[in-house]
Design an enzyme around this catalytic site. Structure first.
Site, mmCIF file in Angstrom:
data_model
loop_
_atom_site.group_PDB
_atom_site.id
_atom_site.type_symbol
_atom_site.label_atom_id
_atom_site.label_comp_id
_atom_site.label_asym_id
_atom_site.label_seq_id
_atom_site.Cartn_x
_atom_site.Cartn_y
_atom_site.Cartn_z
ATOM 1 N N ASP A 13 -7.007 13.531 12.868
ATOM 2 C CA ASP A 13 -6.332 12.248 13.108
ATOM 3 C C ASP A 13 -6.495 11.272 11.941
ATOM 4 O OD1 ASP A 13 -5.648 13.247 15.628
ATOM 5 O OD2 ASP A 13 -7.570 12.587 16.463
ATOM 6 N N LYS A 16 -2.542 12.800 8.676
ATOM 7 C CA LYS A 16 -1.942 13.905 7.901
ATOM 8 C C LYS A 16 -0.429 13.937 8.082
ATOM 9 C CE LYS A 16 -4.528 16.696 10.243
ATOM 10 N NZ LYS A 16 -5.387 15.697 10.910
HETATM 11 P P1 GDP Z 1 -2.933 13.207 12.144
HETATM 12 O O1 GDP Z 1 -3.295 14.025 13.320
HETATM 13 O O2 GDP Z 1 -3.859 13.392 10.993
HETATM 14 O O3 GDP Z 1 -1.497 13.388 11.721
HETATM 15 O O4 GDP Z 1 -3.082 11.680 12.594
HETATM 16 P P2 GDP Z 1 -2.599 11.030 14.002
HETATM 17 O O5 GDP Z 1 -1.127 10.854 13.935
HETATM 18 O O6 GDP Z 1 -3.175 11.765 15.147
HETATM 19 O O7 GDP Z 1 -3.380 9.657 13.957
HETATM 20 C C1 GDP Z 1 -3.169 8.740 12.958
HETATM 21 C C2 GDP Z 1 -2.633 7.431 13.598
HETATM 22 O O8 GDP Z 1 -2.750 6.381 12.677
HETATM 23 C C3 GDP Z 1 -1.176 7.482 13.984
HETATM 24 O O9 GDP Z 1 -0.974 6.696 15.114
HETATM 25 C C4 GDP Z 1 -0.473 6.876 12.770
HETATM 26 O O10 GDP Z 1 0.768 6.261 13.086
HETATM 27 C C5 GDP Z 1 -1.479 5.840 12.372
HETATM 28 N N1 GDP Z 1 -1.530 5.545 10.928
HETATM 29 C C6 GDP Z 1 -1.394 6.401 9.880
HETATM 30 N N2 GDP Z 1 -1.610 5.758 8.714
HETATM 31 C C7 GDP Z 1 -1.882 4.472 9.030
HETATM 32 C C8 GDP Z 1 -2.230 3.305 8.263
HETATM 33 O O11 GDP Z 1 -2.330 3.332 7.034
HETATM 34 N N3 GDP Z 1 -2.468 2.152 8.965
HETATM 35 C C9 GDP Z 1 -2.381 2.091 10.322
HETATM 36 N N4 GDP Z 1 -2.642 0.930 10.939
HETATM 37 N N5 GDP Z 1 -2.074 3.158 11.075
HETATM 38 C C10 GDP Z 1 -1.836 4.338 10.433
HETATM 39 P P1 IMO Z 2 -4.917 16.716 14.479
HETATM 40 O O1 IMO Z 2 -4.095 17.764 13.766
HETATM 41 C C1 IMO Z 2 -8.663 15.641 16.381
HETATM 42 C C2 IMO Z 2 -10.816 18.832 18.468
HETATM 43 C C3 IMO Z 2 -10.941 18.748 19.971
HETATM 44 C C4 IMO Z 2 -12.279 19.434 20.167
HETATM 45 C C5 IMO Z 2 -12.252 20.535 19.124
HETATM 46 C C6 IMO Z 2 -11.837 21.888 19.664
HETATM 47 O O2 IMO Z 2 -4.101 15.778 15.299
HETATM 48 O O3 IMO Z 2 -5.840 16.036 13.522
HETATM 49 P P2 IMO Z 2 -9.497 22.896 20.416
HETATM 50 O O4 IMO Z 2 -8.555 22.463 21.493
HETATM 51 O O5 IMO Z 2 -8.907 22.903 19.047
HETATM 52 O O6 IMO Z 2 -10.187 24.194 20.745
HETATM 53 O O7 IMO Z 2 -10.661 21.760 20.428
HETATM 54 O O8 IMO Z 2 -11.325 20.117 18.136
HETATM 55 N N1 IMO Z 2 -9.433 18.774 17.943
HETATM 56 C C7 IMO Z 2 -8.920 17.716 17.317
HETATM 57 N N2 IMO Z 2 -9.446 16.489 17.071
HETATM 58 N N3 IMO Z 2 -7.447 15.951 15.903
HETATM 59 C C8 IMO Z 2 -6.906 17.173 16.116
HETATM 60 O O9 IMO Z 2 -5.752 17.568 15.555
HETATM 61 C C9 IMO Z 2 -7.646 18.098 16.888
HETATM 62 N N4 IMO Z 2 -7.420 19.373 17.296
HETATM 63 C C10 IMO Z 2 -8.535 19.764 17.936
HETATM 64 O O10 IMO Z 2 -10.954 17.409 20.408
HETATM 65 O O11 IMO Z 2 -13.330 18.560 19.825
HETATM 66 MG MG MG Z 3 -3.734 13.784 15.378
#
Ligand code: GDP
Ligand code: IMO
Ligand code: MG
Length: 428
Positions: A13, A16
């Site tokens: 999260d 990416k």
């Molecule tokens: P990922 O799994 O790595 O793609 O990340 P996620 O989408 O799960 O979580 C990142 C969150 O942060 C999302 O809600 C994005 O819209 C938000 N986000 C990404 N870059 C920024 C930033 O520079 N500032 C803020 N405030 N939010 C961001």
């Molecule tokens: P993105 O791509 C954050 C975590 C789960 C758990 C562990 C194992 O959005 O960054 P799983 O279901 O994969 O066997 O769970 O990994 N986990 C993540 N945490 N972002 C993710 O994906 C995750 N995908 C799995 O919370 O701790």
């Molecule tokens: Mg994510």
């Protein structure tokens, strides 16, 4: 060799999806190489929010071919629902390609994920319960079903019967659950074939075709370095290899096909699920609450509150090594606006006072280390309208510069908000 990898440097999260979307503009293929719908990638374009689990984040550009490669585990019902969601928002998914060698997530994988978590009790991993671990386990055990098996109903049924015989015995005898029904599963999966068949392709051939034509190929990581099965905080990890090396097996290219590895670094740290977290700000800590509130730190996928903490440069340095990062992209710098002081973890100390400048390999040590912090001044003003590095207050620039110095590779981008145009491009 025009291959670029986007990889998470923390526990997921980091943003990416947002940077995949950003760099997809100059790419012809965007390829997911591992993980499944445990991922949740959020992209914000012109105020519209897209939450994507399986389809590569490049899908929003009409010139990009999104590819789900062999290393991904696919729940076909989730994939079709996601295609419908994107089409309903006016995004064409016509170019999407799905590897015939990708493994299928089956209903028994999800059931086993749920019951094993329950069985672990307080030792549970906190998985997303999407069946990821059991699907990869079956792949390694060589009893997995692959996307290509859907194309031959007889073979599909034979493999399903074989797998389910053992799964049902385990579900009934170990976990006291009702057995799952072969006919119902076969009917459910084979009914999806007419929609899936046009997507199925040879993803290795597609990737190499693009590379040979000199086109840019972007490999989109899901999860992150410290959730990596080999290099993360095992056993609190996922069951695939998100690290950049995972691209080689997960998409079928050699290391020389990659010339850029962008490590995505959230300006602080979060983690969902169980496991060690040295810089964690525990429940009730006011700084942690502000990070969660301002950063909207709730799982895209499961809605769980993410555990917050200060930025940990010991982890980032390790991630730079493990992935051969060429540069890093910082996200969510804007979230840090209200704090008068900021902390960066530069080393760990164990209970005997021994200092670690790198991530200790031993699980017992990492569970117990205390962070050694460096304190930096905050900037105490909003920065979300900045468009260049020069627009940032001195303290924000100093924070970025310190990350760059400690990470040992250049910072190429800084996110000051979730939208495409809230991206500062640094250096050249
Ligand atoms: P990922 O799994 O790595 O793609 O990340 P996620 O989408 O799960 O979580 C990142 C969150 O942060 C999302 O809600 C994005 O819209 C938000 N986000 C990404 N870059 C920024 C930033 O520079 N500032 C803020 N405030 N939010 C961001
Ligand atoms: P993105 O791509 C954050 C975590 C789960 C758990 C562990 C194992 O959005 O960054 P799983 O279901 O994969 O066997 O769970 O990994 N986990 C993540 N945490 N972002 C993710 O994906 C995750 N995908 C799995 O919370 O701790
Ligand atoms: Mg994510």
């Amino acid at each position: 060799m025009p291959g670029t990898v986007i990889v998470g440097t923390q526990w997921g999260d980091e943003g990416k999806g947002r940077f995949t979307d950003y760099l997809a503009e100059e790419s012809s293929l965007v390829v997911r190489y591992q993980g499944g719908h445990n991922a949740g990638h959020t992209i914000v374009v012109d105020g519209e929010v897209f939450k994507i689990q399986l389809v590569p984040s490049g899908v929003l550009y009409p010139h990009v071919t999104p590819v789900i490669a062999n290393g991904v585990v696919v729940d076909p019902a989730v994939l079709l629902a996601e295609i419908d969601m994107l089409e309903a928002k006016g995004v064409s998914t016509a170019r999407l390609r799905l590897s015939g060698n990708a493994h299928l997530i089956m209903p028994y994988h999800q059931e086993i994920d749920r019951v094993t978590e329950r069985y672990l009790g307080k030792n549970k991993l906190g998985t997303t319960k999407r069946g990821i671990g059991p699907a990869y386990a079956d792949k390694a055990l060589r009893v997995g079903l692959r996307v290509q098996d859907l194309l031959d109903p007889k073979i599909f049924r034979e493999k399903l019967d074989l797998a389910l015989r053992e799964k049902n015995a385990v579900l009934a005898k170990v976990y006291n659950r009702l057995p799952l029904d072969n006919d119902a599963i076969a009917a459910q999966y084979l009914a999806m074939v007419p929609r899936l068949e046009p997507l199925i392709d040879d993803s290795v051939h597609l990737v190499h075709g693009a590379l040979e034509r000199g086109e840019r190929v972007l490999f989109e990581g899901a999860q992150a370095t410290f959730l990596d099965l080999d290099h993360g905080t095992y056993p609190y990890v996922t069951s695939s290899n998100p690290v950049a090396g995972g691209v080689c097996t997960g998409a079928g290219v050699g290391p020389r096909a990659i010339d850029r590895v962008v490590g995505v670094v959230k300006a602080y740290t979060t983690r969902v699920g169980s496991g060690p977290f040295p810089t964690e700000l525990h429940a009730g800590d006011p700084v942690g609450d502000v990070l969660v509130d301002r950063g909207h730190e709730y799982g895209t996928n499961t809605g769980r509150r993410r555990r917050p903490g200060w930025l940990d440069l010991v982890m980032i340095r390790h991630a730079v090594r493990l992935n051969s990062c060429t540069d890093i992209a910082i996200t969510k710098l804007d979230v840090l606006a209200p704090f008068p002081e900021l902390r960066i973890c530069v080393a760990y100390e164990d209970e005997h006072g021994a200092r670690y400048d790198h991530v200790p390999y031993h699980q017992s040590v990492i569970h117990k280390v205390r962070p050694v912090y460096e304190t930096l001044p905050g900037w105490e003003c909003e920065i979300d309208t900045a468009t260049t590095l020069a627009d940032l207050p001195d303290a924000a620039r100093a924070y970025v510069a310190r990350i760059e110095e400690l990470a040992g590779v250049p910072v190429s981008f800084v996110g000051v908000g979730p939208a495409r145009d809230q991206t500062l491009v640094l250096g050249g």
